[in-house]
Design a protein around this motif. Structure first.
Motif, PDB file in Angstrom:
ATOM      1  N   GLU A   6      -1.306  18.045   0.243  1.00 24.79           N
ATOM      2  CA  GLU A   6      -2.688  18.230  -0.181  1.00 24.79           C
ATOM      3  C   GLU A   6      -3.616  17.673   0.905  1.00 24.79           C
ATOM      4  O   GLU A   6      -3.334  16.622   1.490  1.00 24.79           O
ATOM      5  CB  GLU A   6      -2.904  17.467  -1.493  1.00 24.79           C
ATOM      6  N   LEU A   7      -4.706  18.389   1.166  1.00 23.43           N
ATOM      7  CA  LEU A   7      -5.667  17.935   2.177  1.00 23.43           C
ATOM      8  C   LEU A   7      -6.644  16.954   1.516  1.00 23.43           C
ATOM      9  O   LEU A   7      -7.302  17.304   0.546  1.00 23.43           O
ATOM     10  CB  LEU A   7      -6.425  19.147   2.747  1.00 23.43           C
ATOM     11  N   CYS A   8      -6.702  15.736   2.054  1.00 20.66           N
ATOM     12  CA  CYS A   8      -7.545  14.702   1.443  1.00 20.66           C
ATOM     13  C   CYS A   8      -8.621  14.241   2.423  1.00 20.66           C
ATOM     14  O   CYS A   8      -8.411  14.253   3.644  1.00 20.66           O
ATOM     15  CB  CYS A   8      -6.713  13.484   1.067  1.00 20.66           C
ATOM     16  N   ILE A   9      -9.742  13.819   1.900  1.00 22.87           N
ATOM     17  CA  ILE A   9     -10.834  13.319   2.735  1.00 22.87           C
ATOM     18  C   ILE A   9     -11.271  11.955   2.209  1.00 22.87           C
ATOM     19  O   ILE A   9     -11.354  11.751   1.006  1.00 22.87           O
ATOM     20  CB  ILE A   9     -12.020  14.320   2.724  1.00 22.87           C
ATOM     21  N   GLU A  10     -11.519  11.030   3.140  1.00 25.29           N
ATOM     22  CA  GLU A  10     -12.089   9.733   2.770  1.00 25.29           C
ATOM     23  C   GLU A  10     -13.484   9.669   3.412  1.00 25.29           C
ATOM     24  O   GLU A  10     -13.627   9.287   4.577  1.00 25.29           O
ATOM     25  CB  GLU A  10     -11.171   8.603   3.280  1.00 25.29           C
ATOM     26  N   ASP A  56     -10.991   8.481  12.966  1.00 22.08           N
ATOM     27  CA  ASP A  56     -11.456   7.556  11.928  1.00 22.08           C
ATOM     28  C   ASP A  56     -10.606   7.582  10.660  1.00 22.08           C
ATOM     29  O   ASP A  56     -10.992   6.970   9.669  1.00 22.08           O
ATOM     30  CB  ASP A  56     -12.924   7.868  11.613  1.00 22.08           C
ATOM     31  N   TYR A  57      -9.509   8.333  10.665  1.00 17.10           N
ATOM     32  CA  TYR A  57      -8.562   8.392   9.541  1.00 17.10           C
ATOM     33  C   TYR A  57      -9.225   8.902   8.260  1.00 17.10           C
ATOM     34  O   TYR A  57      -8.861   8.516   7.153  1.00 17.10           O
ATOM     35  CB  TYR A  57      -7.889   7.018   9.326  1.00 17.10           C
ATOM     36  N   ALA A  58     -10.224   9.780   8.449  1.00 14.73           N
ATOM     37  CA  ALA A  58     -11.011  10.263   7.313  1.00 14.73           C
ATOM     38  C   ALA A  58     -10.436  11.524   6.690  1.00 14.73           C
ATOM     39  O   ALA A  58     -10.840  11.902   5.597  1.00 14.73           O
ATOM     40  CB  ALA A  58     -12.452  10.513   7.752  1.00 14.73           C
ATOM     41  N   ILE A  59      -9.525  12.203   7.394  1.00 10.85           N
ATOM     42  CA  ILE A  59      -8.934  13.427   6.836  1.00 10.85           C
ATOM     43  C   ILE A  59      -7.431  13.399   7.064  1.00 10.85           C
ATOM     44  O   ILE A  59      -6.975  13.003   8.143  1.00 10.85           O
ATOM     45  CB  ILE A  59      -9.618  14.695   7.435  1.00 10.85           C
TER      46      ILE A  59
ATOM     47  N   MET B   1      -9.669   6.789  -0.310  1.00 11.64           N
ATOM     48  CA  MET B   1      -8.360   6.187  -0.085  1.00 11.64           C
ATOM     49  C   MET B   1      -7.762   6.661   1.246  1.00 11.64           C
ATOM     50  O   MET B   1      -7.846   7.832   1.563  1.00 11.64           O
ATOM     51  CB  MET B   1      -7.431   6.598  -1.233  1.00 11.64           C
ATOM     52  N   PRO B   2      -7.184   5.763   2.019  1.00 15.58           N
ATOM     53  CA  PRO B   2      -6.576   6.190   3.294  1.00 15.58           C
ATOM     54  C   PRO B   2      -5.186   6.795   3.105  1.00 15.58           C
ATOM     55  O   PRO B   2      -4.607   6.688   2.028  1.00 15.58           O
ATOM     56  CB  PRO B   2      -6.495   4.895   4.079  1.00 15.58           C
ATOM     57  N   SER B   3      -4.673   7.407   4.163  1.00 12.34           N
ATOM     58  CA  SER B   3      -3.341   8.017   4.094  1.00 12.34           C
ATOM     59  C   SER B   3      -2.268   6.923   4.006  1.00 12.34           C
ATOM     60  O   SER B   3      -2.537   5.747   4.270  1.00 12.34           O
ATOM     61  CB  SER B   3      -3.096   8.869   5.331  1.00 12.34           C
ATOM     62  N   LYS B   4      -1.055   7.331   3.667  1.00 15.43           N
ATOM     63  CA  LYS B   4       0.047   6.357   3.513  1.00 15.43           C
ATOM     64  C   LYS B   4       0.324   5.635   4.830  1.00 15.43           C
ATOM     65  O   LYS B   4       0.580   4.437   4.845  1.00 15.43           O
ATOM     66  CB  LYS B   4       1.308   7.075   3.022  1.00 15.43           C
ATOM     67  N   LEU B   5       0.265   6.408   5.937  1.00 19.35           N
ATOM     68  CA  LEU B   5       0.518   5.809   7.252  1.00 19.35           C
ATOM     69  C   LEU B   5      -0.514   4.718   7.551  1.00 19.35           C
ATOM     70  O   LEU B   5      -0.162   3.618   7.984  1.00 19.35           O
ATOM     71  CB  LEU B   5       0.460   6.889   8.355  1.00 19.35           C
ATOM     72  N   ILE B   6      -1.778   5.034   7.317  1.00 20.03           N
ATOM     73  CA  ILE B   6      -2.859   4.086   7.602  1.00 20.03           C
ATOM     74  C   ILE B   6      -2.757   2.875   6.680  1.00 20.03           C
ATOM     75  O   ILE B   6      -2.892   1.733   7.115  1.00 20.03           O
ATOM     76  CB  ILE B   6      -4.238   4.805   7.462  1.00 20.03           C
ATOM     77  N   GLU B   7      -2.478   3.147   5.414  1.00 14.98           N
ATOM     78  CA  GLU B   7      -2.341   2.066   4.434  1.00 14.98           C
ATOM     79  C   GLU B   7      -1.217   1.102   4.825  1.00 14.98           C
ATOM     80  O   GLU B   7      -1.338  -0.108   4.684  1.00 14.98           O
ATOM     81  CB  GLU B   7      -2.006   2.697   3.074  1.00 14.98           C
ATOM     82  N   LYS B   8      -0.132   1.675   5.354  1.00 14.90           N
ATOM     83  CA  LYS B   8       1.027   0.858   5.704  1.00 14.90           C
ATOM     84  C   LYS B   8       0.794   0.050   6.988  1.00 14.90           C
ATOM     85  O   LYS B   8       1.240  -1.077   7.103  1.00 14.90           O
ATOM     86  CB  LYS B   8       2.245   1.790   5.886  1.00 14.90           C
ATOM     87  N   HIS B   9       0.104   0.661   7.960  1.00 15.52           N
ATOM     88  CA  HIS B   9       0.061   0.038   9.286  1.00 15.52           C
ATOM     89  C   HIS B   9      -1.265  -0.617   9.663  1.00 15.52           C
ATOM     90  O   HIS B   9      -1.330  -1.347  10.646  1.00 15.52           O
ATOM     91  CB  HIS B   9       0.429   1.076  10.352  1.00 15.52           C
ATOM     92  N   LEU B  10      -2.329  -0.328   8.930  1.00 16.30           N
ATOM     93  CA  LEU B  10      -3.621  -0.926   9.295  1.00 16.30           C
ATOM     94  C   LEU B  10      -4.136  -1.845   8.189  1.00 16.30           C
ATOM     95  O   LEU B  10      -3.735  -1.733   7.037  1.00 16.30           O
ATOM     96  CB  LEU B  10      -4.662   0.170   9.588  1.00 16.30           C
ATOM     97  N   ARG B  11      -5.032  -2.734   8.577  1.00 13.47           N
ATOM     98  CA  ARG B  11      -5.697  -3.599   7.596  1.00 13.47           C
ATOM     99  C   ARG B  11      -6.898  -2.820   7.066  1.00 13.47           C
ATOM    100  O   ARG B  11      -7.988  -2.850   7.651  1.00 13.47           O
ATOM    101  CB  ARG B  11      -6.137  -4.892   8.270  1.00 13.47           C
ATOM    102  N   THR B  12      -6.671  -2.103   5.971  1.00 13.37           N
ATOM    103  CA  THR B  12      -7.685  -1.135   5.512  1.00 13.37           C
ATOM    104  C   THR B  12      -8.978  -1.803   5.051  1.00 13.37           C
ATOM    105  O   THR B  12     -10.015  -1.157   5.013  1.00 13.37           O
ATOM    106  CB  THR B  12      -7.125  -0.242   4.389  1.00 13.37           C
ATOM    107  N   ASP B  13      -8.910  -3.086   4.732  1.00 10.06           N
ATOM    108  CA  ASP B  13     -10.161  -3.765   4.347  1.00 10.06           C
ATOM    109  C   ASP B  13     -11.113  -3.911   5.534  1.00 10.06           C
ATOM    110  O   ASP B  13     -12.280  -4.219   5.361  1.00 10.06           O
ATOM    111  CB  ASP B  13      -9.867  -5.133   3.708  1.00 10.06           C
ATOM    112  N   ARG B  14     -10.580  -3.672   6.761  1.00 11.63           N
ATOM    113  CA  ARG B  14     -11.448  -3.749   7.955  1.00 11.63           C
ATOM    114  C   ARG B  14     -12.001  -2.378   8.358  1.00 11.63           C
ATOM    115  O   ARG B  14     -12.707  -2.261   9.351  1.00 11.63           O
ATOM    116  CB  ARG B  14     -10.669  -4.309   9.143  1.00 11.63           C
TER     117      ARG B  14
END
Lengths: 66, 275
Positions: A6-10, A56-59, B1-14
């Motif tokens: 699924e394509l997600c956007i933050e 920016d990990y937004a998509i 919400m960030p992706s699983k990769l980002i959630e696992k490897h980055l400090r998402t609160d920053r």
């Protein structure tokens, strides 16, 4: 069950650089108020090029059960 | 919400991070995370060391052991960590100014020792954080705030410099060719020795604006057209190569690693490593 993507956007992460829109091969995305927005999800081939080049990990594509 | 990769490897609160819209550093930081993920490394056994500059903000966002050090000294700190804990995967994230100007001496001696570090240079051809001064990788003739009429210095070809100094793995990636760049970082981490990856970034705010490169999208298209593989480059003439940047793996010749050699000295004198 096979998993689908699924394509997600933050939106809070998006800075509106436009890479995802420019490099989307299927014209799925557009910019609305300087944020990425899904224009036509039916065109999306789930290739993931938007996710790879988003600074920016937004998509991103996420696996969903389905 | 960030992706699983980002959630696992980055400090998402920053997040969102501090980098400008269109800055390539975010892409390169994700490449490093993806490479670590692909190699299934234990996050507690990974240390990211950075220096000072835009690039070096990365250490603050990445959720491993991280160390944000002084300007140019990331490789020196990383050497200390590796000597104390040789089983740790130590990755240095640095910039062109940090690695090749103020940190140039640490870089060449790290290469010379062939200590098992992986250096990823987020190379944006300028000093972004301080306002766009020219750096050791600003191409000749291009402008910076300290070179308003054009830079007369020659630019370093960093992978060649690293190879000449003794690095056992050298490569160049960019922001457009993402799967390749991830693979190069993976191979760099896998090499048991000093690995150097010149990761060409995009600075639309200073380098791009000062040199009329257009916006971030134009700069990304430049990488798409001008960053070419070695095989392709070998077929081109010197003139055709002038505005091209060769990417890919340049050198991969393992040799004896520094902490292993140090262990032989410890064994010889009957000492024990202090773990």
């Amino acid at each position: 069950m096979a998993s689908a993507k699924e394509l997600c956007i933050e939106p809070a992460y998006c800075k509106g650089c436009g890479y995802c829109i420019e490099f989307c091969p299927a014209d799925v995305l557009e910019l609305v108020n300087d944020k990425v927005h899904i224009k036509n999800i039916d065109n999306c081939t789930k290739c993931g090029l938007c996710e790879m080049r988003c600074p920016d990990y937004a998509i991103y594509l996420e696996e969903v059960e389905g | 919400m960030p992706s699983k990769l980002i959630e696992k490897h980055l400090r998402t609160d920053r997040l969102p991070h501090i980098w400008c819209p269109g800055c390539g550093h975010g892409i390169l930081m994700r490449d490093v995370c993806q490479a670590i993920d692909n190699l299934n490394l234990d996050k507690d056994m990974v240390t990211i060391v950075s220096g000072i500059g835009c690039s070096s903000r990365a250490a603050g966002y990445m959720n491993y052991n991280t160390l944000h050090t002084t300007h140019g000294r990331a490789i020196a700190f990383a050497t200390g960590i590796k000597m104390a804990k040789p089983e740790m995967t130590v990755i240095v994230i640095t910039g062109d100014g940090d690695a090749a100007a103020i940190g140039g001496n640490h870089l060449i001696h790290g290469c010379r020792r062939n200590i098992d570090l992986t250096i990823v240079v987020f190379n944006n051809n300028t000093y972004g954080m301080t306002g766009g001064q020219y750096s050791p990788t600003t191409p000749t003739g291009e402008k910076g705030t300290t070179a308003p009429y054009g830079n007369i210095d020659g630019a370093f070809d960093l992978p060649r410099l690293a190879k000449a100094a003794g690095a056992t793995y050298t490569a160049r990636g960019d922001c457009y060719h993402v799967p390749l760049t991830i693979k190069l970082i993976e191979n760099g981490i896998k090499n048991h020795g000093f690995s150097f990856i010149d990761a060409t970034s995009i600075c639309p705010t200073y380098y791009g604006r000062k040199n009329k490169k257009g916006g971030p999208i134009d700069m990304m298209h430049w990488q798409e057209k001008n960053c070419i593989s070695k095989t392709k480059a070998d077929k081109l003439s010197k003139e055709e190569l002038e505005d091209k940047l060769v990417i890919g793996e340049f050198y991969n010749e393992p040799k004896e690693e520094y902490t292993d050699l140090y262990q032989t000295i410890i064994d010889k004198v009957g000492g024990k490593r202090n773990v």
